[in-house]
Motif scaffolding. Structure first.
Motif, PDB file in Angstrom:
ATOM      1  N   THR A  23     -19.685   2.026  -0.142  1.00 34.64           N
ATOM      2  CA  THR A  23     -20.650   0.900  -0.104  1.00 34.64           C
ATOM      3  C   THR A  23     -19.911  -0.433  -0.106  1.00 34.64           C
ATOM      4  O   THR A  23     -20.309  -1.379   0.566  1.00 34.64           O
ATOM      5  CB  THR A  23     -21.606   0.873  -1.324  1.00 34.64           C
ATOM      6  N   LYS A  24     -18.826  -0.502  -0.872  1.00 27.14           N
ATOM      7  CA  LYS A  24     -18.069  -1.738  -0.973  1.00 27.14           C
ATOM      8  C   LYS A  24     -17.456  -2.107   0.373  1.00 27.14           C
ATOM      9  O   LYS A  24     -17.590  -3.230   0.842  1.00 27.14           O
ATOM     10  CB  LYS A  24     -16.980  -1.529  -2.019  1.00 27.14           C
ATOM     11  N   ARG A  25     -16.825  -1.125   0.980  1.00 26.78           N
ATOM     12  CA  ARG A  25     -16.134  -1.430   2.232  1.00 26.78           C
ATOM     13  C   ARG A  25     -17.081  -1.628   3.390  1.00 26.78           C
ATOM     14  O   ARG A  25     -16.718  -2.245   4.389  1.00 26.78           O
ATOM     15  CB  ARG A  25     -15.163  -0.300   2.581  1.00 26.78           C
ATOM     16  N   MET A  26     -18.265  -1.064   3.285  1.00 29.72           N
ATOM     17  CA  MET A  26     -19.166  -1.137   4.433  1.00 29.72           C
ATOM     18  C   MET A  26     -20.281  -2.150   4.223  1.00 29.72           C
ATOM     19  O   MET A  26     -21.240  -2.150   4.968  1.00 29.72           O
ATOM     20  CB  MET A  26     -19.785   0.249   4.712  1.00 29.72           C
ATOM     21  N   HIS A  27     -20.208  -3.032   3.210  1.00 30.50           N
ATOM     22  CA  HIS A  27     -21.333  -3.961   2.989  1.00 30.50           C
ATOM     23  C   HIS A  27     -21.497  -4.888   4.185  1.00 30.50           C
ATOM     24  O   HIS A  27     -20.521  -5.326   4.786  1.00 30.50           O
ATOM     25  CB  HIS A  27     -21.178  -4.722   1.673  1.00 30.50           C
ATOM     26  N   ILE A  28     -22.776  -5.138   4.503  1.00 26.85           N
ATOM     27  CA  ILE A  28     -23.065  -5.952   5.701  1.00 26.85           C
ATOM     28  C   ILE A  28     -23.407  -7.374   5.266  1.00 26.85           C
ATOM     29  O   ILE A  28     -24.233  -7.567   4.413  1.00 26.85           O
ATOM     30  CB  ILE A  28     -24.219  -5.347   6.527  1.00 26.85           C
ATOM     31  N   LEU A  63      -2.528   3.880 -10.199  1.00 25.62           N
ATOM     32  CA  LEU A  63      -3.381   3.394  -9.124  1.00 25.62           C
ATOM     33  C   LEU A  63      -4.816   3.817  -9.388  1.00 25.62           C
ATOM     34  O   LEU A  63      -5.057   4.874  -9.956  1.00 25.62           O
ATOM     35  CB  LEU A  63      -2.934   3.978  -7.775  1.00 25.62           C
ATOM     36  N   SER A  64      -5.761   2.973  -8.997  1.00 26.34           N
ATOM     37  CA  SER A  64      -7.149   3.367  -9.166  1.00 26.34           C
ATOM     38  C   SER A  64      -7.560   4.197  -7.948  1.00 26.34           C
ATOM     39  O   SER A  64      -6.925   4.133  -6.902  1.00 26.34           O
ATOM     40  CB  SER A  64      -8.036   2.145  -9.312  1.00 26.34           C
ATOM     41  N   HIS A  72       0.847  -1.181   0.000  1.00 21.81           N
ATOM     42  CA  HIS A  72       0.000   0.000   0.000  1.00 21.81           C
ATOM     43  C   HIS A  72       0.881   1.228   0.000  1.00 21.81           C
ATOM     44  O   HIS A  72       1.205   1.750   1.059  1.00 21.81           O
ATOM     45  CB  HIS A  72      -0.837   0.043   1.273  1.00 21.81           C
ATOM     46  N   GLY A  86     -13.136  -5.068   4.222  1.00 16.19           N
ATOM     47  CA  GLY A  86     -14.100  -3.986   4.384  1.00 16.19           C
ATOM     48  C   GLY A  86     -14.276  -3.735   5.866  1.00 16.19           C
ATOM     49  O   GLY A  86     -13.530  -4.272   6.683  1.00 16.19           O
ATOM     50  N   PHE A  87     -15.283  -2.952   6.209  1.00 14.50           N
ATOM     51  CA  PHE A  87     -15.485  -2.709   7.631  1.00 14.50           C
ATOM     52  C   PHE A  87     -16.188  -3.894   8.288  1.00 14.50           C
ATOM     53  O   PHE A  87     -15.885  -4.272   9.404  1.00 14.50           O
ATOM     54  CB  PHE A  87     -16.289  -1.417   7.843  1.00 14.50           C
ATOM     55  N   PHE A  88     -17.164  -4.500   7.545  1.00 12.03           N
ATOM     56  CA  PHE A  88     -17.906  -5.624   8.118  1.00 12.03           C
ATOM     57  C   PHE A  88     -17.456  -6.977   7.599  1.00 12.03           C
ATOM     58  O   PHE A  88     -17.519  -7.977   8.284  1.00 12.03           O
ATOM     59  CB  PHE A  88     -19.404  -5.452   7.852  1.00 12.03           C
ATOM     60  N   TRP A  89     -17.072  -7.032   6.337  1.00 14.28           N
ATOM     61  CA  TRP A  89     -16.697  -8.308   5.719  1.00 14.28           C
ATOM     62  C   TRP A  89     -15.486  -8.126   4.816  1.00 14.28           C
ATOM     63  O   TRP A  89     -15.183  -7.026   4.381  1.00 14.28           O
ATOM     64  CB  TRP A  89     -17.847  -8.842   4.852  1.00 14.28           C
ATOM     65  N   TRP A 143     -16.665  -5.584  -7.639  1.00 15.78           N
ATOM     66  CA  TRP A 143     -16.405  -6.256  -6.367  1.00 15.78           C
ATOM     67  C   TRP A 143     -17.453  -7.308  -6.087  1.00 15.78           C
ATOM     68  O   TRP A 143     -18.550  -7.260  -6.611  1.00 15.78           O
ATOM     69  CB  TRP A 143     -16.302  -5.252  -5.237  1.00 15.78           C
ATOM     70  N   TYR A 195     -13.989  -8.717   1.054  1.00 13.73           N
ATOM     71  CA  TYR A 195     -14.627  -8.778  -0.267  1.00 13.73           C
ATOM     72  C   TYR A 195     -13.566  -8.965  -1.340  1.00 13.73           C
ATOM     73  O   TYR A 195     -12.386  -8.689  -1.128  1.00 13.73           O
ATOM     74  CB  TYR A 195     -15.461  -7.522  -0.533  1.00 13.73           C
ATOM     75  N   ARG A 243     -14.610  13.268  -7.870  1.00  9.87           N
ATOM     76  CA  ARG A 243     -14.558  11.819  -7.651  1.00  9.87           C
ATOM     77  C   ARG A 243     -15.595  11.351  -6.640  1.00  9.87           C
ATOM     78  O   ARG A 243     -15.466  10.278  -6.065  1.00  9.87           O
ATOM     79  CB  ARG A 243     -13.145  11.421  -7.187  1.00  9.87           C
ATOM     80  N   ARG A 261      -9.815  -8.057  -0.190  1.00  8.56           N
ATOM     81  CA  ARG A 261      -9.614  -6.852   0.619  1.00  8.56           C
ATOM     82  C   ARG A 261     -10.504  -6.875   1.850  1.00  8.56           C
ATOM     83  O   ARG A 261     -11.498  -7.590   1.899  1.00  8.56           O
ATOM     84  CB  ARG A 261      -9.929  -5.614  -0.229  1.00  8.56           C
ATOM     85  N   LYS A 311      -2.050  -6.719  -1.623  1.00  7.51           N
ATOM     86  CA  LYS A 311      -2.998  -6.629  -2.723  1.00  7.51           C
ATOM     87  C   LYS A 311      -2.450  -7.450  -3.866  1.00  7.51           C
ATOM     88  O   LYS A 311      -2.051  -6.936  -4.887  1.00  7.51           O
ATOM     89  CB  LYS A 311      -3.155  -5.159  -3.124  1.00  7.51           C
ATOM     90  N   SER A 313      -9.779   3.921  -5.841  1.00  2.45           N
ATOM     91  CA  SER A 313     -10.052   3.199  -4.599  1.00  2.45           C
ATOM     92  C   SER A 313      -8.778   2.941  -3.806  1.00  2.45           C
ATOM     93  O   SER A 313      -8.822   2.771  -2.604  1.00  2.45           O
ATOM     94  CB  SER A 313     -10.757   1.884  -4.905  1.00  2.45           C
ATOM     95  N   ASP A 314      -7.636   2.899  -4.498  1.00  2.00           N
ATOM     96  CA  ASP A 314      -6.394   2.617  -3.792  1.00  2.00           C
ATOM     97  C   ASP A 314      -5.942   3.773  -2.911  1.00  2.00           C
ATOM     98  O   ASP A 314      -5.346   3.567  -1.876  1.00  2.00           O
ATOM     99  CB  ASP A 314      -5.272   2.319  -4.788  1.00  2.00           C
ATOM    100  N   TYR A 315      -6.183   4.997  -3.387  1.00  5.09           N
ATOM    101  CA  TYR A 315      -5.590   6.099  -2.635  1.00  5.09           C
ATOM    102  C   TYR A 315      -6.587   7.050  -2.000  1.00  5.09           C
ATOM    103  O   TYR A 315      -6.195   7.906  -1.215  1.00  5.09           O
ATOM    104  CB  TYR A 315      -4.589   6.879  -3.503  1.00  5.09           C
ATOM    105  N   LYS A 366     -10.745   4.567 -15.609  1.00  4.55           N
ATOM    106  CA  LYS A 366     -10.412   3.224 -16.077  1.00  4.55           C
ATOM    107  C   LYS A 366     -11.643   2.344 -16.014  1.00  4.55           C
ATOM    108  O   LYS A 366     -12.706   2.752 -15.617  1.00  4.55           O
ATOM    109  CB  LYS A 366      -9.293   2.656 -15.210  1.00  4.55           C
ATOM    110  N   ARG A 416     -23.855 -10.263  11.628  1.00  5.98           N
ATOM    111  CA  ARG A 416     -23.587  -9.497  10.410  1.00  5.98           C
ATOM    112  C   ARG A 416     -23.061  -8.097  10.689  1.00  5.98           C
ATOM    113  O   ARG A 416     -22.189  -7.614   9.976  1.00  5.98           O
ATOM    114  CB  ARG A 416     -24.841  -9.425   9.545  1.00  5.98           C
ATOM    115  N   GLU A 461     -16.863   3.285  -3.259  1.00  9.35           N
ATOM    116  CA  GLU A 461     -15.845   2.703  -2.392  1.00  9.35           C
ATOM    117  C   GLU A 461     -16.409   2.469  -0.982  1.00  9.35           C
ATOM    118  O   GLU A 461     -16.133   1.445  -0.358  1.00  9.35           O
ATOM    119  CB  GLU A 461     -14.643   3.672  -2.337  1.00  9.35           C
TER     120      GLU A 461
END
Ligand SMILES: [Zn+2]
Lengths: 220, 425
Positions: free
Chosen positions: A215-220, A154-155, A100, B70-73, B12, B75, A206, B68, B102, A157-159, B7, B326, A213
């Motif tokens: 929603t992806k990281r916080m999906h439950i 880098l995309s 990273h 995430g906060f909960f899971w 995901w 992915y 952006r 990677r 990565k 989401s990376d930075y 790009k 969850r 980014e």
């Protein structure tokens, strides 16, 4: 192949002893193969680190000893020790976060700032860490991040997380100005302005990607 | 920051149910990496292998995903990393997934006559990875043996669409009707733990024994069993022979993975399996090998009913649907999964896994000697697969000792089966 008369199995590689029972193997057809590569012990690749560790210790011992024999007004072995420690901390971070790069840059900013404040305090608080180092570190980190993001393709989401973090960090000098902690305010003003402009640019241009980014990281 | 540098959109995916445990529980001692290897009759050509890999990746987009947090899971996220084939230089099943790293979740090695695919278990199970390897070998053969094959180039049967291969089959085949009340309470008894002196640097010792499918089938039938049941019983027996006699109060329990694709309509290349435990208590039961086979056979029949498999799937999904579980942050989940994993490990002594028959086009059979499979292990584990008449039994073990392996292979050789042994150390 070779043959183990005890286990009554054929051995494909050119071993002297049976891997199962350790008895001496017999020749069977004179043809042996090498199926797996020989993997050298990992120790050798760590040799570099060990040598550096040894050199650091020798250098520190010599500098302290030298200072005791020929005393000087400045306690330069202490400074030397800080330098060695900073280099090691930097190195450890580079090795651990080698994947990273933006994260690494943010960590470097943080560590440089903490070390600078500490060092400044140690050698009699002249305030240069707040005046110059913190604002300059955060602005240059942001520039380095943009540049590496471009160069390394880098995309977002990376930075994005790290540029947000650094942006927030770059605004902190506001506190220094308000509390009248700084003598030279130009670097702080540049840092604050630069951070606000960058943060708004990211959110305006952006914003969607940041949302994706999150929603992806916080999906439950 | 202009529009032109936009790009390809980053894709995901959630982890499927069976995958969730792997990132939390993998470490240097148990990397959760497995290896599938194809051994050819001639040396591997790296350039052709690279071309074949490029072609294969087009049909397996999941293999370009990275893992990677995430906060909960955890992915999966698509990446533009371009995998390169490498000359094999590490010990089998070395770590692939590194927290915060990565990198892709698989790698392709070549060494002399072998092509190896190593993958992190969260990406796919062994059956899914076989498809990848079969496709890779297909493209490689077509490139390398273009001239000899001439007009006879076979066409490849892809078997499934890309979206079918990327599907999460746990969700698709789960029937929420089944009440968890029906679920059998699993025994909480701890199993015999195989101990040994660890190899340096957490390395794995792989011992492969290649033998004839027909000969093994004949021997299994003499005991009234199929190959999997027979080998399961033999592994139990070999562990028993090696067990210190004062320790035999605890049962020996083997974990056996079940490929769910044969019970549900699924052609996913991701994970789709569950496991069952097959135990044997040597203190209260007969020590005769044929009795062990009989009991294992009975246990297999009981466990592998349609109804039981449905229940297992429902149980799997129970945790996933639990609202409290969850919304717990990933760091907390990691801790619970580690604890749960440790409890589960206490209940099993080892595992045995049949990856099945590997098939290639008939035209390629003259170029391929065998396929083999092995997996990272904290105690000696047995995995096997067959190609044509050649079945390869692979023991992976973190220990210096090879007593269980010796008992196992000696039993077979004394019954007149010819075995060719290969080992990495
Ligand atoms: Zn032997």
């Amino acid at each position: 192949m070779k043959y183990c008369g005890h286990c009554k199995v054929y051995i494909r590689e050119d071993h002297d002893r049976c891997v199962l029972c350790e008895n001496i193997l017999e020749e069977f057809d004179g043809k042996t193969e090498e199926v797996f590569p020989e993997v050298p012990p990992f120790y050798e690749s760590r040799l570099g680190i060990k040598i550096m560790m040894f050199i650091s210790i020798v250098a520190l011992v010599v500098s302290f000893g030298f200072n005791m024999i020929f005393p000087s007004e400045i306690n330069w072995p202490i400074l030397f020790m800080f330098a060695v420690i900073s280099i090691w901390i930097g190195l450890i971070i580079i090795i651990q976060k080698r994947y990273h790069i933006p994260k690494k840059i943010v960590w470097q900013v943080f560590i440089v700032s903490v070390l600078a404040v500490f060092w400044d305090y140690k050698i009699g608080w002249r305030g240069w860490s707040l005046d110059y180092i913190i604002p300059i570190a955060s602005v240059s980190a942001m520039i380095i991040m943009y540049v590496t993001a471009k160069i390394m393709n880098l995309s977002v989401s990376d930075y994005v997380t790290y540029i947000l973090l650094d942006g927030v960090f770059g605004i902190i000098p506001i506190v220094f100005i308000v509390l009248d902690l700084v003598k030279v305010i130009y670097p702080s003003i540049i840092s604050i302005g630069f951070s606000i402009i960058s943060l708004s640019a990211i959110f305006i241009f952006r914003g969607e990607e940041i949302k994706a980014e999150i929603t992806k990281r916080m999906h439950i | 920051m202009k529009a032109k540098d936009k790009k390809q959109k980053v894709e995901w995916k959630k982890l499927d149910n069976a995958s969730k445990i792997f990132p939390a529980t993998s470490n240097n001692k148990d990397t959760k990496v497995y290896r599938l290897a194809a051994e050819l009759y001639s040396d591997v050509d790296p350039e052709s292998l690279q071309k074949a890999l490029d072609l294969t990746l087009r049909s397996f987009p999941m293999y370009r995903f990275v893992l990677r947090r995430g906060f909960f899971w955890y992915y999966f996220e698509s990446s533009d990393i371009y995998p390169k084939v490498e000359l094999e230089s590490t010990s089998p099943c070395s770590p692939i997934y590194i927290r915060g790293g990565k990198n892709l979740l698989f790698r392709i090695f070549y060494y002399k006559k072998r092509i190896s695919l190593e993958a992190f278990h969260a990406l796919s199970d062994g059956v899914g990875a076989i498809w990848f390897l079969e496709t890779l070998i297909f493209h490689y053969m077509k490139i390398v043996h273009k001239e000899e094959l001439g007009e006879e180039i076979p066409s490849f049967e892809y078997g499934a669409s890309i979206s079918q291969k990327m599907a999460d089959s746990f969700w698709k085949n789960y029937t929420p009707k089944i009440q968890s009340a029906h679920l059998k309470k699993e025994e909480n008894k701890s199993a015999y733990k195989i101990r040994g002196k660890k190899l340096d640097e957490n390395r794995m010792r792989v011992i492969e024994g290649a033998l004839s499918v027909e000969a093994l089938l004949k021997l299994s039938r003499e005991y009234g069993a199929n190959i999997t049941v027979f080998l399961t019983a033999l592994l139990l027996y070999s562990i028993y022979l090696d067990m210190p006699k004062n320790k035999n109060k605890k049962p020996i329990v083997l974990s056996v993975p079940i490929n769910l694709r044969s019970y549900f309509n699924s052609s996913t290349a991701r994970n789709f399996f569950t496991t069952m435990n097959v135990g044997y208590d040597f203190q209260s039961s007969s020590h005769e090998f044929k009795d062990i086979v009989g009991l294992v056979s009975k246990k297999f029949k009981e466990e592998l009913t349609e109804e039981n498999i449905q229940l297992k799937l429902a149980k799997y999904m129970k945790l996933e649907n639990n609202p409290v579980a969850r919304i717990a942050p990933l760091t907390i989940k990691d801790i619970f999964m580690k604890i749960g994993n440790r409890f589960n490990d206490k209940k099993i002594s080892s595992s045995i896994s049949n990856i099945g028959k590997i098939k290639t086009a008939k035209e390629f059979e003259d170029y391929i000697k065998q396929f083999s499979v092995c997996i990272s292990a904290r105690a000696p584990k047995l995995t096997f697969c067959s190609y044509g008449d050649r079945l390869v039994l692979s023991f992976t073990s973190p220990f210096v000792e090879t007593d269980i392996q010796r008992e196992f292979f000696q039993f077979l050789s004394k019954k007149g089966i010819e075995i060719e042994i290969t080992s990495n150390i």
